[in-house]
Scaffold this motif. Structure first.
Motif, PDB file in Angstrom:
ATOM      1  N   TYR A 134       0.809  -1.054  -0.078  1.00 21.42           N
ATOM      2  CA  TYR A 134      -0.070   0.009   0.095  1.00 21.42           C
ATOM      3  C   TYR A 134       0.934   1.521   0.051  1.00 21.42           C
ATOM      4  CZ  TYR A 134      -3.023   3.623   2.051  1.00 21.42           C
ATOM      5  OH  TYR A 134      -3.635   4.683   2.163  1.00 21.42           O
ATOM      6  N   MET A 154      -0.028  -0.681  -4.598  1.00 15.42           N
ATOM      7  CA  MET A 154      -1.389  -0.358  -4.156  1.00 15.42           C
ATOM      8  C   MET A 154      -1.389   1.032  -3.877  1.00 15.42           C
ATOM      9  SD  MET A 154      -1.971  -3.633  -1.947  1.00 15.42           S
ATOM     10  CE  MET A 154      -3.715  -3.987  -2.443  1.00 15.42           C
ATOM     11  N   ASP A 186      -5.914   1.243  -4.425  1.00 11.02           N
ATOM     12  CA  ASP A 186      -6.703   0.662  -2.903  1.00 11.02           C
ATOM     13  C   ASP A 186      -6.844   1.990  -2.219  1.00 11.02           C
ATOM     14  OD1 ASP A 186      -6.899  -0.251  -0.174  1.00 11.02           O
ATOM     15  OD2 ASP A 186      -4.526  -0.682  -0.345  1.00 11.02           O
TER      16      ASP A 186
END
Ligand SMILES: CC(=O)[C@@H](O)[C@H](O)COP(=O)(O)O
Length: 259
Positions: A134, A154, A186
């Motif tokens: 992330y 992400m 995301d």
């Protein structure tokens, strides 16, 4: 030909990943996940039980499905914490595909600490984990994560739980251009059209949690997300027409009835 999403050694036919937070109970989490057609569900393993067989365990709900649990390190603010957590989880469950999430601002934005994320990614990837990282929507960081061994990056669409949708469409495209690993948009997806736009921009997948879990009807929104991701992917592969400022007639002017 099947359109496969390949993340490290793992292969998926669904390009939608769902979260497991903010649901009233595990049963609704399960029902919405199945309705979404997702083959991965991410779980904040510092908060949700997947290791203790003596307590209600989310893994029990999915044990007869083909849904892969994707442990995430939500709640971790340093590389060291995340590394320790994932090693413990792999030891207890055998799961080696992970969503690395290290938060830099725990108060307002929940934006990631990208320096700590890169550090942890390097260690975990060398340790044999399939790391999905992330990150912010920055192509430079995405490239550094790929170099650190990330199997997927992400980038956030907007702050976690904000439902704001994609704040910078160009950055999603720049991240996609910068790396050779899959790009999964995301965080911050608010509704199905946000997911479709992410896919039309060229993202390889979408992860969404709040938009489904907190919808008035989570099961229906889960289904909508499934169709949006599929439609967005098809639209991307089909190729959009170029945008032009002026009209072009839909039918030829030759042979037109003359008055
Ligand atoms: C569940 C999870 O991994 C979140 O950290 C993620 O970023 C999802 O964000 P949304 O809840 O905004 O979809």
């Amino acid at each position: 030909m099947a359109d496969i999403l390949k993340i490290g050694k793992y292969e998926f036919t669904s390009r939608l990943i769902v979260g497991s937070g903010k649901y009233p109970d595990f049963k609704t989490t399960y029902d919405a996940t199945i309705a979404s057609g997702a083959q991965m569900i991410t779980v904040a393993v510092r908060r949700v039980n997947i290791t203790d067989p003596n307590k209600e365990n989310l893994m029990d709900y999915f044990k007869d499905s083909d849904v892969q649990l994707l442990p995430n390190s939500a709640g971790c603010t340093t590389a060291e914490e995340a590394i320790t957590l994932f090693r413990m989880v792999r030891e207890a469950t055998g799961i080696d595909i992970i969503k690395l999430e290290i938060i830099g601002d725990t108060e307002k934005t929940l934006y990631p600490d990208v320096i700590e994320t890169i550090k942890a990614c390097e260690v975990l990837a060398k340790d044999g984990f399939t790391v999905m990282a992330y990150t912010n929507d920055d192509p430079i960081t995405a490239k550094k994560l790929e170099n650190a061994g990330a199997a997927a990056v992400m980038p956030l669409a907007a702050p976690i739980g904000s439902g704001l949708g994609i704040q910078n469409r160009y950055n999603v495209v720049f991240v996609k251009e910068a790396v050779n690993v899959p790009v999964i948009v995301d965080a911050g997806v608010g509704c199905a059209s946000d997911a479709a736009i992410a896919m039309e921009l060229g993202a390889d997948g979408v992860l969404t949690n709040t938009a489904i879990a907190q919808a008035k009807n989570p099961i229906l929104m889960a289904e909508a997300m499934k169709h949006a991701v599929q439609a967005g992917r098809m639209s991307y592969l089909a190729g959009r027409i170029p945008k032009k400022p002026y009209a072009t007639a839909s039918s030829p002017s030759e042979g037109m009835i003359q008055f």
